[in-house]
Write a protein that holds these residues in place. Structure first.
Motif, short mmCIF file in Angstrom:
data_model
loop_
_atom_site.label_atom_id
_atom_site.label_comp_id
_atom_site.label_asym_id
_atom_site.label_seq_id
_atom_site.Cartn_x
_atom_site.Cartn_y
_atom_site.Cartn_z
N PRO A 1 0.80 -1.23 0.00
CA PRO A 1 0.00 0.00 0.00
C PRO A 1 0.83 1.28 0.00
CG PRO A 1 -0.93 -1.60 1.52
CD PRO A 1 0.34 -2.22 0.99
N HIS A 2 1.96 1.28 0.74
CA HIS A 2 2.74 2.53 0.78
C HIS A 2 3.47 2.80 -0.54
CE1 HIS A 2 6.06 -0.26 1.79
NE2 HIS A 2 6.82 0.66 1.22
N GLU A 3 3.61 1.77 -1.39
CA GLU A 3 4.26 1.98 -2.68
C GLU A 3 3.26 2.38 -3.77
OE1 GLU A 3 7.62 -1.37 -3.07
OE2 GLU A 3 5.66 -2.17 -2.53
N LEU A 4 1.98 2.14 -3.50
CA LEU A 4 0.97 2.35 -4.55
C LEU A 4 0.95 3.76 -5.14
CD1 LEU A 4 -2.37 0.44 -3.84
CD2 LEU A 4 -0.76 0.15 -5.71
N PRO A 5 1.03 4.81 -4.30
CA PRO A 5 0.98 6.15 -4.91
C PRO A 5 2.08 6.36 -5.96
CG PRO A 5 0.76 6.30 -2.53
CD PRO A 5 1.10 4.86 -2.84
N ALA A 6 3.23 5.69 -5.78
CA ALA A 6 4.30 5.85 -6.77
C ALA A 6 4.09 4.92 -7.97
CB ALA A 6 5.65 5.57 -6.11
N ARG A 7 3.45 3.79 -7.78
CA ARG A 7 3.38 2.78 -8.84
C ARG A 7 2.09 2.79 -9.64
NH1 ARG A 7 6.36 -1.75 -8.54
NH2 ARG A 7 5.40 -2.00 -10.58
N LEU A 8 0.97 3.14 -8.99
CA LEU A 8 -0.30 3.07 -9.71
C LEU A 8 -0.36 3.99 -10.93
CD1 LEU A 8 -3.08 1.76 -9.88
CD2 LEU A 8 -3.95 3.51 -8.33
N PRO A 9 0.15 5.24 -10.84
CA PRO A 9 0.08 6.10 -12.03
C PRO A 9 0.70 5.47 -13.28
CG PRO A 9 0.71 7.40 -10.12
CD PRO A 9 0.73 5.96 -9.67
N GLY A 10 1.74 4.67 -13.11
CA GLY A 10 2.35 4.00 -14.26
C GLY A 10 1.39 3.02 -14.92
N GLU B 1 -8.30 6.89 -8.43
CA GLU B 1 -7.77 7.25 -9.75
C GLU B 1 -8.03 6.15 -10.79
OE1 GLU B 1 -7.57 10.46 -10.31
OE2 GLU B 1 -5.51 10.40 -11.08
N ALA B 2 -8.08 4.89 -10.34
CA ALA B 2 -8.44 3.81 -11.27
C ALA B 2 -9.90 3.98 -11.69
CB ALA B 2 -8.22 2.44 -10.62
N THR B 3 -10.74 4.40 -10.73
CA THR B 3 -12.14 4.70 -11.04
C THR B 3 -12.21 5.90 -11.99
OG1 THR B 3 -12.62 4.05 -8.76
CG2 THR B 3 -14.40 5.12 -9.98
N GLY B 4 -11.40 6.91 -11.71
CA GLY B 4 -11.38 8.12 -12.54
C GLY B 4 -10.98 7.80 -13.98
N LEU B 5 -10.00 6.92 -14.14
CA LEU B 5 -9.55 6.56 -15.48
C LEU B 5 -10.68 5.89 -16.26
CD1 LEU B 5 -7.34 6.18 -17.66
CD2 LEU B 5 -6.81 3.99 -16.58
N PRO C 1 -8.38 14.38 -1.79
CA PRO C 1 -8.04 15.35 -2.83
C PRO C 1 -8.16 14.70 -4.22
CG PRO C 1 -6.07 14.62 -1.62
CD PRO C 1 -7.25 14.04 -0.92
N PRO C 2 -8.59 15.48 -5.21
CA PRO C 2 -8.80 14.89 -6.54
C PRO C 2 -7.47 14.54 -7.21
CG PRO C 2 -9.06 17.26 -6.65
CD PRO C 2 -8.86 16.93 -5.21
N GLY C 3 -7.49 13.52 -8.06
CA GLY C 3 -6.31 13.17 -8.86
C GLY C 3 -6.55 13.58 -10.30
N PRO C 4 -5.48 13.58 -11.11
CA PRO C 4 -5.62 14.07 -12.50
C PRO C 4 -6.65 13.30 -13.33
CG PRO C 4 -3.37 13.27 -12.04
CD PRO C 4 -4.10 13.28 -10.74
N TYR C 5 -6.78 11.98 -13.14
CA TYR C 5 -7.77 11.25 -13.94
C TYR C 5 -9.19 11.60 -13.51
CZ TYR C 5 -4.05 8.64 -16.15
OH TYR C 5 -2.94 8.31 -16.88
N GLY C 6 -9.40 11.75 -12.20
CA GLY C 6 -10.72 12.14 -11.70
C GLY C 6 -11.15 13.49 -12.27
N VAL C 7 -10.19 14.44 -12.29
CA VAL C 7 -10.52 15.78 -12.80
C VAL C 7 -10.79 15.72 -14.31
CG1 VAL C 7 -9.64 18.11 -13.13
CG2 VAL C 7 -9.22 16.94 -10.97
#
Lengths: 407, 108
Positions: free
Chosen positions: A174-183, A229-233, A285-291
């Motif tokens: 979980p602590h690595e997800l913010p760095a890895r999920l965007p990829g 963000e996966a939902t947003g995408l 806070p919103p992420g780029p895909y959500g926005v």
């Protein structure tokens, strides 16, 4: 009858290939072996199913067959087995899944492996299409408009790095997800935009490719329901793809949003996407895909709420600044405040290196100049855009605009 | 699985204490195989065999300061993610230095 069986067999394979491969990678720790026996199991099914009927649990049948082939292969090839034995120890230590009838879904690991930062960005979408969407190498090559041999070489090279440098098949902590999920999201979105913006070719949207990306986004969303963000995408892709039919006119040319026939929008897709936008933007806070999904949702409304779109572009600019976002924002400002205001913003982007070579910049300038009643300058901008444009529908649109301002 | 961590352009800002602590943490975790600092570039000597079969010894080569290979570690860890985690903890990754992680190929 045989035709029906074949058609349903095809459909099952499309759905099961990625799952099967992922489960086998998990079991044997080796992508090449998993790929080989997945193909063999499918070939066996093509022989047996038309004669014996599709088994009650096709996934389980394929998995059992593939595992048997893998074990046979390892018995025959001791060196290979010895190499894998090393990996096997580690797989076992983390607790291998027990296989009883239903296929465990191990695809999430592969999403992360294929989008690993140690792999070239250009290969991540290709690996995802090949092994998770289950496309053939020839289909992946077509998707990226490169010769089959080129794509085959790229896939082999990427697989070699996964295997030799040992990029793990694991879901990050979980602590690595913010760095890895965007990829991972970027890999899927790159497939969508490749299908969508269609940088070349006769069609504006390569629907098959956009739909593969949608399918992958749905799988990822199911596997990571709590990741906004996966939902947003998924929402972004649904709400963009919903307008696909209206984006091309009867003459095959691009139709701008304001001229689109709303009745040709895909209502079901919009209805599916809208609640997902809400989920994507709720609880943090919103992420780029959500926005971006929210911006797409506003484009699907009638009338278009340009002031709201401009404010969302402001948010997006703070989250993920890029000259392309600035360009889109300038167009939205033009719609809100008039072409003059938009043109001033576009002119401020002149000479921006990351917009160089993109037809959208001169195309947008031409459009605003046309609306301002400056036909000579508009014609210049449209001509510039025509030199850069790749897709046929956009070329037609620009030619029509050019004819309009040089009449 | 063994990896070599190549330490490029390590900064003088890294203290001997930091290097010592890192070295100890590798040993305490049981992943340390080998590791040494290398002499500065002016101490390096190039050797090759010429077209006529002669041994040729020359001074150098001199790399750009930020590309200088200043030392290395060999570690034994399960996978690339573990290797890059250790590389990230190395003093050589900080203050403008950078690490390169390469798998060691073992022929059996």
């Amino acid at each position: 009858m045989t035709g029906d069986v074949n058609a349903s067999v095809e459909a099952i394979f499309r759905e099961e290939r990625g799952r099967l491969l992922a489960a086998l990678v998990r079991r044997f720790g080796d992508l090449d072996l998993a790929e080989e026996v997945t193909s063999e199991a499918i070939e066996a099914a093509l022989v047996h199913w038309p004669a014996d009927g599709v088994p009650a649990s096709p996934g389980a049948w394929l998995m059992t067959t593939a595992r048997r082939r893998a074990v046979d292969r390892l018995r025959r090839d001791r060196t290979y087995a010895a190499r894998l034995a090393l990996l096997q120890v580690e797989v076992d230590r983390t607790g291998p899944p027990v296989f009883e009838g239903t296929l465990p879904d191990e695809r999430l690991r592969l999403f992360f492996t294929f989008a690993h930062p140690a792999l070239p960005e250009a290969d991540r979408g290709a690996l995802t299409l090949r092994y998770l969407a289950g496309l053939t190498t020839a289909e992946v090559a077509r998707a990226y408009l490169v010769p089959v041999e080129t794509m085959a070489k790229r896939l082999v090279r990427a697989k070699k790095k996964i295997s030799v440098a040992r990029i793990p098949f694991r879901v990050p902590e979980p602590h690595e997800l913010p760095a890895r999920l965007p990829g991972v999201l970027q890999a899927i979105y790159s497939i969508f935009t490749e299908g969508y913006a269609a940088s070349a070719g006769p069609d504006l949207v390569r629907h098959d490719l956009a739909e593969e990306a949608l399918r992958l986004a749905r799988i990822l969303h199911r596997l990571l329901p709590g990741e906004r963000e996966a939902t947003g995408l998924l929402a972004l892709m649904l709400l963009t793809h919903a307008r696909r039919a209206a984006r091309t006119g009867p003459d095959g040319g691009l139709v701008l949003l304001e001229d689109q026939d709303r009745s040709r929008w895909d209502r079901a897709m919009i209805d599916e996407g809208e609640p997902l936008v809400v989920t994507a933007l709720t609880g943090g806070p919103p992420g780029p895909y959500g926005v971006q999904a929210a911006i797409a949702a506003l484009h699907d409304e009638e009338p278009t709420d340009w002031p709201q779109i401009v404010s969302l572009y402001d948010v997006l600019r703070s989250l993920a600044p890029s000259p392309v976002v600035d360009l889109n924002r300038a167009v939205a400002v033009a719609m809100r405040d008039g072409p003059e205001a938009g043109l001033a913003l576009l002119d401020a982007l002149a000479g921006e290196p990351r917009l160089r070579g993109l037809h959208v910049y001169p195309a947008a300038r031409g459009e605003l100049l046309r609306r301002l009643g400056r036909p000579a300058e508009a014609a210049g901008a449209f001509r510039e855009a025509l030199e850069l444009v790749g897709s046929e529908p956009e070329r037609r649109h620009l030619l029509a605009r050019l004819a309009d301002v040089t009449r | 699985m063994k990896y070599m961590l190549l330490i490029h352009g390590a900064s003088d800002a890294c203290t001997p204490q930091e290097w010592g602590d890192y070295d100890k943490s590798l040993r305490d975790a049981g992943v340390h195989v080998d590791g040494n600092p290398l002499g500065e570039p002016s101490l390096s000597t190039a050797v090759h065999i010429s077209a006529d079969g002669e041994k040729v010894v020359t001074d150098g080569p001199y790399a750009e300061a930020r590309e200088v290979l200043g030392g290395y570690y060999i570690i034994d860890v399960p996978d690339l993610d573990a290797a890059t985690d250790w590389a990230a903890r190395c003093p050589g990754a900080r203050h403008g230095g950078s690490m390169v992680v390469r798998p060691i190929i073992e022929y059996t």
